[in-house]
Write an enzyme that holds these catalytic residues in place. Structure first.
Site, mmCIF file in Angstrom:
data_model
loop_
_atom_site.group_PDB
_atom_site.id
_atom_site.type_symbol
_atom_site.label_atom_id
_atom_site.label_comp_id
_atom_site.label_asym_id
_atom_site.label_seq_id
_atom_site.Cartn_x
_atom_site.Cartn_y
_atom_site.Cartn_z
ATOM 1 N N ASN A 9 29.725 31.406 30.482
ATOM 2 C CA ASN A 9 30.102 32.765 30.901
ATOM 3 C C ASN A 9 29.356 33.077 32.195
ATOM 4 O O ASN A 9 28.164 33.372 32.166
ATOM 5 C CB ASN A 9 29.731 33.770 29.795
ATOM 6 N N TRP A 10 30.081 33.002 33.290
ATOM 7 C CA TRP A 10 29.435 33.210 34.596
ATOM 8 C C TRP A 10 29.174 34.688 34.891
ATOM 9 O O TRP A 10 28.517 35.009 35.879
ATOM 10 C CB TRP A 10 30.309 32.619 35.716
ATOM 11 N N LYS A 11 29.752 35.565 34.092
ATOM 12 C CA LYS A 11 29.604 37.011 34.335
ATOM 13 C C LYS A 11 30.030 37.335 35.777
ATOM 14 O O LYS A 11 30.998 36.745 36.257
ATOM 15 C CB LYS A 11 28.182 37.467 33.993
ATOM 16 N N HIS A 88 32.169 41.378 24.374
ATOM 17 C CA HIS A 88 30.815 41.003 24.813
ATOM 18 C C HIS A 88 29.941 42.262 24.825
ATOM 19 O O HIS A 88 30.417 43.355 25.147
ATOM 20 C CB HIS A 88 30.881 40.386 26.221
ATOM 21 N N GLU A 90 27.843 43.357 26.818
ATOM 22 C CA GLU A 90 27.815 44.084 28.098
ATOM 23 C C GLU A 90 29.044 44.977 28.237
ATOM 24 O O GLU A 90 28.971 46.079 28.780
ATOM 25 C CB GLU A 90 27.698 43.085 29.264
ATOM 26 N N GLU A 157 25.826 36.828 19.481
ATOM 27 C CA GLU A 157 24.913 37.012 20.609
ATOM 28 C C GLU A 157 24.039 38.231 20.329
ATOM 29 O O GLU A 157 24.460 39.376 20.591
ATOM 30 C CB GLU A 157 25.697 37.251 21.900
ATOM 31 N N GLY A 163 19.893 37.369 28.320
ATOM 32 C CA GLY A 163 19.275 37.515 29.634
ATOM 33 C C GLY A 163 17.815 37.906 29.592
ATOM 34 O O GLY A 163 17.237 38.274 30.607
ATOM 35 N N SER A 202 20.076 33.525 25.897
ATOM 36 C CA SER A 202 18.966 32.755 26.471
ATOM 37 C C SER A 202 18.936 31.303 25.986
ATOM 38 O O SER A 202 17.860 30.753 25.748
ATOM 39 C CB SER A 202 17.629 33.450 26.205
ATOM 40 N N GLY A 223 25.067 32.010 29.341
ATOM 41 C CA GLY A 223 25.114 32.875 30.516
ATOM 42 C C GLY A 223 24.346 32.259 31.680
ATOM 43 O O GLY A 223 24.846 31.379 32.382
ATOM 44 N N GLY A 224 23.119 32.701 31.876
ATOM 45 C CA GLY A 224 22.315 32.289 33.037
ATOM 46 C C GLY A 224 22.293 30.782 33.275
ATOM 47 O O GLY A 224 22.491 30.320 34.410
HETATM 48 P P1 13P Z 1 22.169 34.424 28.786
HETATM 49 O O1 13P Z 1 22.413 32.970 28.422
HETATM 50 O O2 13P Z 1 21.946 34.631 30.245
HETATM 51 O O3 13P Z 1 21.135 35.041 27.911
HETATM 52 O O4 13P Z 1 23.552 35.196 28.485
HETATM 53 C C1 13P Z 1 24.148 35.027 27.257
HETATM 54 C C2 13P Z 1 25.478 35.651 27.318
HETATM 55 O O5 13P Z 1 25.600 36.863 27.408
HETATM 56 C C3 13P Z 1 26.652 34.773 27.300
HETATM 57 O O6 13P Z 1 27.819 35.495 27.076
#
Ligand code: 13P
Length: 242
Positions: A9-11, A88, A90, A157, A163, A202, A223-224
């Protein structure tokens, strides 16, 4: 037997150069990987790198009409998305998406032939209050009210792990994954065994192995660490060793 799945997930990050880096390493990634770039890159990714498996990060609950700025699941499918992240944390927190809206999006995705990746997770306050199980069950009940369980991925999640560098321990993550699997079993015992449950929050090369070793964790939503193809490759290697 469930096939491992790792989703990037590149956001609000990444570009075609990053997609190219993934495309060049694709064969060394896990057998089942999908990347979710910003939706504007989907068609170019599909055209330039047809072997990539793609997902979108969100979709509209609507099919068409006066909904400025929205993208329907059909449009995302025609741009190359096989998966779409829905609910998600967010989107729930920053864009005020309710469980009812999440349920409509799951339905819209399935109607368009796109596999929804329903994201569930508790906040830190909810965990500190010991409410994580009831929060997850409520999100499943509401989000999957109309869903076809045969075409679905679920991602756990915990909001406090996204994050933040703080990961759920393998035991904490497995406990919730087992809870989700148990909930699915009550609805359809045979399908429950085949639904992929991903952990996100994470995930890094250093912790991926012990998370993916857990019985009910079938892969990750990253994510990251998915913005660095080498880190992502190391995470994929951990899932392949499962
Ligand atoms: P991180 O891996 O950056 O914690 O993000 C997780 C995430 O929200 C994937 O959808």
């Amino acid at each position: 037997m469930r096939q491992p799945l790792v989703i990037a997930n590149w956001k609000l990050n990444g570009d075609l150069e990053l997609a190219k880096a993934f495309a060049e390493r694709w064969s060394s990634l896990a057998s089942k990987v999908a990347i979710c770039p910003p939706a504007v890159f989907l068609s170019d990714c599909k055209r330039l790198f047809p072997h990539l498996v793609l997902g979108a990060q969100n979709c509209s609950a609507e099919q068409s009409g006066a909904f400025t700025g929205e993208l329907s699941a059909d449009m995302l499918a025609s741009a190359g998305a096989d998966y779409v992240l829905i609910g998600h944390s967010e989107r729930r927190a920053l864009f005020h998406e309710s469980d009812a809206l999440v349920a409509r999006k799951v339905e819209a995705a399935q109607n368009a032939g796109v596999i929804p990746v329903l994201c569930v997770g508790e906040t830190l306050e909810q965990r500190q209050a010991g409410a994580e199980a009831s929060v997850i069950i409520a999100q499943l009940e509401a989000g999957l009210a109309q869903a076809d369980l045969s075409r679905l991925v679920i991602a756990y999640e915990p909001v406090w792990a996204i994050g933040t560098g703080e990961t759920a321990s393998p035991d904490q993550a497995q406990e919730i994954h087992a809870l989700i699997r148990g909930w699915l079993k009550q609805r359809n015992a045979s399908l429950a065994e085949s639904i992929q449950l991903l952990y996100g929050g994470s995930v890094k090369p250093a912790n991926a192995g012990e998370l993916f070793e857990q019985q009910d964790i079938d892969g990750g939503l990253i994510g990251g660490a998915s913005l660095d193809v080498e880190q992502f490759e190391a995470i994929c290697k951990a899932v392949q060793d499962k």
